[in-house]
Design an enzyme around this catalytic site. Structure first.
Site, short mmCIF file in Angstrom:
data_model
loop_
_atom_site.label_atom_id
_atom_site.label_comp_id
_atom_site.label_asym_id
_atom_site.label_seq_id
_atom_site.Cartn_x
_atom_site.Cartn_y
_atom_site.Cartn_z
N CYS A 126 35.38 4.64 105.22
CA CYS A 126 35.07 3.86 106.42
C CYS A 126 34.48 4.73 107.52
O CYS A 126 33.87 4.22 108.46
CB CYS A 126 36.31 3.14 106.93
SG CYS A 126 37.72 4.22 107.20
N GLU A 152 41.22 -1.66 111.52
CA GLU A 152 40.22 -0.62 111.33
C GLU A 152 39.19 -1.19 110.36
O GLU A 152 39.45 -1.32 109.16
CB GLU A 152 40.86 0.65 110.76
CG GLU A 152 39.87 1.77 110.51
CD GLU A 152 40.37 2.75 109.47
OE1 GLU A 152 39.53 3.22 108.67
OE2 GLU A 152 41.58 3.04 109.44
#
Length: 683
Positions: free
Chosen positions: A294, A255
């Site tokens: 993120c 990720e």
């Protein structure tokens, strides 16, 4: 000042040397140092595989789920302590809630998933596949926990959520974990793990912690291990390309940082509630966790004729945001995680300013409340403007990992889609619109470049969890730059830690292996009716072959009158030329109701408490007046339940395969019914 400890091989240990100095992000004062130098990571992996893995693999999904629930309840008892430590990371109370209670919420979510899984350590996956005409040979897929360890490497500043959202999944799957959080805030992760270990809820070896560098841990991975990485795409690529990762074909889920975007639909005007929703959403995305997420919005796409209005509204909204010491209740945005992060944000913003300009905020100064703007890692929220998003590529390539976002114009929805794709793969995108046509065009057009898309408007805004909030039961990840991986995702995530194996054999053998009755397997025909057995007394495969019942036109007519279902095929006087039927046909639900009349043990009270549903009901052959039907009724699967209250009836769930068979011995229908069955009373 103290040294942050690592938890390896059942012991709290310190690394060699002073390691990395960790600071209070608000005051700039040193509070700890962290190092993992000199630790034996190969031995830690072996400990997880040989100690933690066997213990977890022996537990059923339900036992693992209850373990997660117990852990979540335990951690909730220590929120005050964790919040206090979290403030030192620069997080406000709202930021800490997302990190701490959001992480605990993941434990609860995955604990609840146990109800969708069998009470065994492994499970079937998908449907069975008959492989022979005589039904003596079949195939199925089985999911079995891997024999390795999950290695979670996190470079982002979510010291609690970043750990709990990952271990909830691998622990439910039956695989232990070694967690390496971002070093800068690892002292908060350490505090959580200390509580977890002290609770004694997890078996030995189920969880280990590295506070510092991951060192050579990836040089010792094996094919049964799984690696997840959250951090920069550059670092992720380096780790993913490791010799051992490639040689052993170790699953690697990444990720990575991504340039997530939000789009204001062409239909939205300043007089609509969606306008305010858009402004609030962008402000929250810029300021929550000081933009250190993120999933945070980095690119803002707005119809070109509304750029000026959006600029004014966003600037006004950001101006209301009070920055400073998160312990002060008036503060709405804290600091970055540390001075290193602040320097990195400024460097990235300077790259963006080569083609953009600042609309709001300052790169050099920030006004703070109850804090020192220099000693603390504070930065001003920054709203940038890029007037030529198709001509300037760096706005789609450079990420400032802080409270920074860039406003850009677009002409029409197709152009907004093209701009979204220039991010080359993102974790999430949002579009604010009331127009289903615009929403559909955007989702279908941009969906293959995103892991998640939020369609936001006044209908869902009050309940929406927002652009930046990944949810446990939905996939979190994204293609391309975002890493190409998937995390969480409910049962999908659990399957990442299990090996799918195709199993072939007879129905009897697959039944014995899977602990779920397979069609065509030999049934047990006990002398006592299955409904007279308590939960513990029932055996998978217990089977009842019922008496036959004649289906008459009078039955069909009466059911039509009773139900109100006078579909033409159920009427005697219908001209059946050109239809799929030869003559009057029985209602499928009549056949199912008659099936219940045949298999239910009537009149006398028995251990069956209630019937609460039917799964996979199919009508496979027309039933005409004059047909004779009987039922093959088989105990398919048993799932025990825990008591919610001490006064609850002790019970379990039993699934029964109902096969409706006519006089030619062919199936006319098939279903799975679910019942609650009492356990035998304690004498």
């Amino acid at each position: 000042m103290y040294t942050v400890e690592n938890f390896l091989m059942g012991q709290w240990v310190k690394g060699e040397g002073d390691g990395q100095l960790l600071y209070n992000a608000v005051t700039g004062e040193p509070i700890a140092n962290a190092t993992s130098k000199g630790l034996d990571f190969a031995a830690a992996l072996h400990y997880a595989r040989s100690k933690g893995n066997p213990a977890l693999r022996k537990m059923s999904f339900h036992e693992r789920g209850l373990m997660l629930r117990a852990l979540a309840l335990y951690l909730r008892e220590h929120l005050e302590e964790l919040y206090y430590i979290s403030y030192q990371t620069g997080a406000t109370k709202a930021d800490s809630w997302v990190d701490i209670e959001g992480g605990i919420g993941n434990l609860f979510s995955y604990a609840s998933l146990r109800r969708k899984l069998p009470d065994t350590p492994y499970c079937l996956d998908g449907e069975h596949h008959p492989l022979g005409k005589a039904n003596t040979f079949m195939g199925h897929h089985l999911l079995i926990p891997k024999e390795g360890v999950a290695i979670h490497i996190n470079a982002f500043n979510f010291p609690v959520w970043g750990m709990l959202e990952k271990i909830a999944v691998n622990l439910l799957a039956g695989v232990p974990a070694i967690v390496k959080p971002a070093t800068v805030t690892s002292y908060l992760t350490e505090a959580v793990v200390k509580r977890i270990i002290a609770s004694g809820i997890l078996p030995d070896g189920a969880l280990q912690l590295i506070c510092g560098s991951a060192g050579d841990i990836l040089d010792h991975v094996q094919s049964q291990d799984v690696v997840t990485f959250t951090g920069s795409a550059t670092t992720g690529l380096m780790l993913k390309s490791g010799k051992r990762i490639l040689a052993e074909n170790v699953p690697f889920t990444m990720e990575a940082d991504s340039l997530n975007c939000i789009v204001l639909g062409e239909d939205v005007t300043p007089t609509m509630p969606e306008w305010d929703i858009f402004i609030k959403e962008v402000r929250r995305e810029i300021t929550t966790k000081s933009g250190q997420r993120c999933t945070a919005v980095r690119r803002i796409f707005v119809p070109e004729n509304k750029i000026e209005d959006v600029q004014k509204a966003l600037s006004a909204a950001l101006a209301q945001n009070i920055i400073g010491n998160p312990l002060n209740p008036k503060v709405r945005m804290g600091s970055l995680a540390g001075e290193t992060q602040r320097n990195e944000v400024k460097a990235q913003v300077n790259k963006l300013l080569e083609t953009s300009s600042i609309l709001y905020g300052s790169l050099d100064s920030v006004e703070v409340l109850d804090a020192d703007p220099i000693k603390g890692a504070f930065v001003s929220p920054l709203l940038l403007l890029n007037e030529n998003p198709f001509g300037n590529s760096n706005v789609h390539e450079v990420e400032a990992f802080g409270p920074v976002a860039t406003l850009m114009p677009y002409k029409h929805t197709e152009e907004a889609i093209s701009l979204a794709k220039l991010g080359k793969g993102s974790l999430v995108s949002s579009i604010v619109t009331t127009d289903p046509t615009i929403a559909t065009e955007y989702v279908i057009g941009a969906g293959n470049y995103h892991g998640r898309i939020l369609v936001l408007n006044d209908q869902c805004a009050k309940e929406s969890t927002g652009h930046g909030s990944p949810l446990p039961l939905l996939v979190h990840g994204g293609p391309g730059r975002a890493g190409g991986g998937e995390e969480m995702g409910g049962l999908r995530g659990v399957k990442h830690y299990m090996q799918r194996v195709a199993v072939q054999g007879s129905p009897d053998m697959i039944t014995a292996i899977s602990k779920v009755y397979q069609p065509g397997a030999t049934g047990n025909t006990p002398t006592i009716h299955p409904f007279k057995k308590y939960f513990e007394e029932l055996v998978i495969g217990d089977q009842l072959i019922t008496e036959k019942r004649l289906i008459t036109a009078e039955d069909i007519n009466a059911f039509a009158d009773l139900s109100g279902d006078h579909f033409y095929a159920h009427l005697e006087n219908t001209d059946f030329n050109g239809t799929m039927f030869e003559k009057q046909v029985a209602h499928g639900y009549l056949i199912m109701s008659m099936a219940a009349g045949l298999f239910v043990d009537s009149y006398e009270k028995n251990p069956v408490l209630l019937n609460y549903g039917i799964d996979e009901l199919r009508f496979t052959k027309p039933v005409y007046p004059g047909s004779e039907m009987h039922i093959r009724f088989t105990c398919k699967e048993k799932i025990r339940q825990e008591k919610k209250e001490p006064t609850d009836i002790d019970k379990g769930i039993v699934k029964w395969l109902v096969e409706m068979i006519d006089e030619t011995n062919e199936l006319t229908g098939i279903a799975t019914i679910l019942t609650m069955v009492a356990k035998k009373p304690i004498q």
